[in-house]
Design an enzyme around this catalytic site. Structure first.
Site, mmCIF file in Angstrom:
data_model
loop_
_atom_site.group_PDB
_atom_site.id
_atom_site.type_symbol
_atom_site.label_atom_id
_atom_site.label_comp_id
_atom_site.label_asym_id
_atom_site.label_seq_id
_atom_site.Cartn_x
_atom_site.Cartn_y
_atom_site.Cartn_z
ATOM 1 N N LYS A 185 -9.907 6.451 4.455
ATOM 2 C CA LYS A 185 -10.675 5.871 4.785
ATOM 3 C C LYS A 185 -11.645 5.310 4.585
ATOM 4 C CE LYS A 185 -7.127 3.116 3.145
ATOM 5 N NZ LYS A 185 -6.038 2.281 3.852
HETATM 6 C C1 LIG Z 1 -4.353 1.588 3.893
HETATM 7 C C2 LIG Z 1 -4.248 -0.066 3.843
HETATM 8 C C3 LIG Z 1 -3.772 -0.559 4.941
HETATM 9 C C4 LIG Z 1 -2.072 0.611 6.082
HETATM 10 O O1 LIG Z 1 -3.634 1.114 6.669
HETATM 11 P P1 LIG Z 1 -2.812 2.551 7.678
HETATM 12 O O2 LIG Z 1 -4.308 3.014 8.935
HETATM 13 O O3 LIG Z 1 -2.102 3.675 7.319
HETATM 14 O O4 LIG Z 1 -1.462 1.121 8.585
HETATM 15 C C5 LIG Z 1 -3.330 -1.603 5.329
HETATM 16 N N1 LIG Z 1 -4.061 -2.255 4.308
HETATM 17 C C6 LIG Z 1 -4.621 -1.660 3.081
HETATM 18 C C7 LIG Z 1 -5.512 -2.929 1.951
HETATM 19 C C8 LIG Z 1 -4.695 -0.668 2.893
HETATM 20 O O5 LIG Z 1 -5.762 -0.072 2.294
#
Ligand SMILES: *Cc1c(COP(=O)(O)O)cnc(C)c1O
Length: 387
Positions: A185
């Site tokens: 991310k």
């Molecule tokens: C990555 C992601 C999540 C989940 O994030 P985590 O930290 O891995 O739980 C939720 N929503 C979207 C749109 C994502 O891309």
């Protein structure tokens, strides 16, 4: 293929490593002072007096945000079909029903006109997703929620830092906004997430539920005048706390977040000009009032193009790509739960066949960006991917 460029890599260096090592040396290897510091710094970065609660994932934050607003069995929650399964699965954790909604064709975010047709007496909340880091118009969401009497829990997993009309994502009127610090991310703690809210009671409920429904965490117990062994369980909570070494990494990443965003913005501009003459639909960019996080750079092949052949051709040229997202209504579980056909969501179904995400991570070198440009141009001008 030793110089294969992966689709995404975390931008983590010596400062993050040193901060994590110092956290481990401090003895606080679970949740302690670094988590508090990270929460305060993150809340500051969002502004408007929000409170921030650190968690071990965005999924945990979405779950606890919905839990705190009282979502339960029989309730319905509006979720765009164009998202990661986490957005919808947390609704199921609570025994409620995610009602899928189509997306608008430009930014691939929840289509409020379609959402309006899906509101019933059981609808309690809406979960907009800031897809790719393009910020949603928070006034439009707030007006929609007010009209239908719904709570708003924003999935901002792609959207730090991002703003709309000069207001940061997370600083609006939604009940809660949730960020992800997963490895790929826009900033990372390895695994991690943050919920922000302007509602102190909601923040307090999330703090309690992230650690077994205990009303004080270990750090508070250590500091308080009550005996250290004393705690109260007020609900059957979860185990969703972030650790200090992760928070220490997060503090360094937070300091670098704007600089990393700016680098991704630069890469997006390079792509925009390099692909301007190609038969390729480029992602909606900045524009008036849009502070884009540029988590993803999603191009669309011409209608009838062969996306899978494009992905293969790019890999042969040493470039990793991805697809965001396989719409939820095309995944077996969600398809069967909602008894959906592919064309129940015509925009999502049509756009899914055309989308490809290109690498856009902040540690990419100029040569790596050029490598992507060359690979895309060669692939499209040699006929690969356009069918
Ligand atoms: C990555 C992601 C999540 C989940 O994030 P985590 O930290 O891995 O739980 C939720 N929503 C979207 C749109 C994502 O891309």
């Amino acid at each position: 293929m030793t110089d294969f460029l992966p689709f995404a890599l975390p931008d983590v260096g010596e400062p993050e490593i040193e901060a994590m090592v110092a956290a481990v040396r401090s003895g606080w290897v679970s949740s302690g002072p670094k988590v508090k510091e990270f929460e305060a710094a993150f809340a500051d970065a969002i502004g408007e007096g929000v409170e921030a609660v650190a968690l071990n994932s965005a999924t945990a934050g979405l779950h606890l945000g919905l839990e705190a607003i009282g979502i339960g069995p029989g309730d319905e929650v509006l979720v765009p079909t164009w998202t990661f399964t986490a957005t919808a699965e947390v609704v199921r954790y609570l025994g409620a029903i995610p009602v899928l909604v189509d997306v608008d064709p430009v930014i691939l975010n929840i289509d409020l006109a379609d959402a309006a047709t899906k509101v019933t007496a059981a609808t309690r909340a809406v979960m907009p997703v800031h897809f790719a880091g393009f910020p949603i118009d928070h006034d439009a969401i707030a007006a929609f929620a007010a009209t239908h009497g719904l709570a708003v829990v924003e999935d901002a997993a792609h959207a730090f830092p991002a703003s709309y009309g000069g207001v940061n994502v997370g600083a609006g009127t939604s009940e809660a906004t949730v960020y992800s610090f997963y490895a790929t991310k826009t900033m990372t703690t390895g695994e991690g997430g943050m919920l922000v809210t302007r509602d102190s009671e909601l923040a307090q409920r999330v703090r309690v539920m992230r650690l077994h429904g205990i009303n004080r965490d270990a750090f508070d117990r250590y500091r308080s005048d009550k005996p250290a062994w004393h705690y109260e369980v007020v609900a059957p909570g979860y185990k969703y706390n972030l650790t200090d070494p992760a928070a220490a990494m997060g503090l360094v990443q937070l300091d670098r977040a704007v600089q990393m965003r700016d680098r991704r913005g630069e890469i997006a501009s390079v792509y925009d000009s390099a692909f301007a003459d190609l038969d390729l639909e480029l992602p909606a960019g900045g524009g008036e009032g849009v502070g884009h996080a540029w988590h993803l750079y999603v191009v669309r092949l011409p209608a009838g193009g062969d996306r899978d052949a494009f992905v293969r051709a790019m890999a042969e040229r040493g470039v990793g790509t991805s697809v965001h997202f396989i719409p939820l209504h095309m995944q077996p579980y969600w398809r069967d739960l909602g008894e959906h056909a592919r064309d129940d969501f015509p925009v999502a179904a049509r756009e899914f066949d055309r989308v490809v995400s290109l690498p856009i991570f902040s540690s990419m070198t100029a040569e790596q960006v050029q490598k992507v440009v060359t690979a895309v141009r060669k692939t499209l001008t040699s006929g690969g991917g356009v069918g």
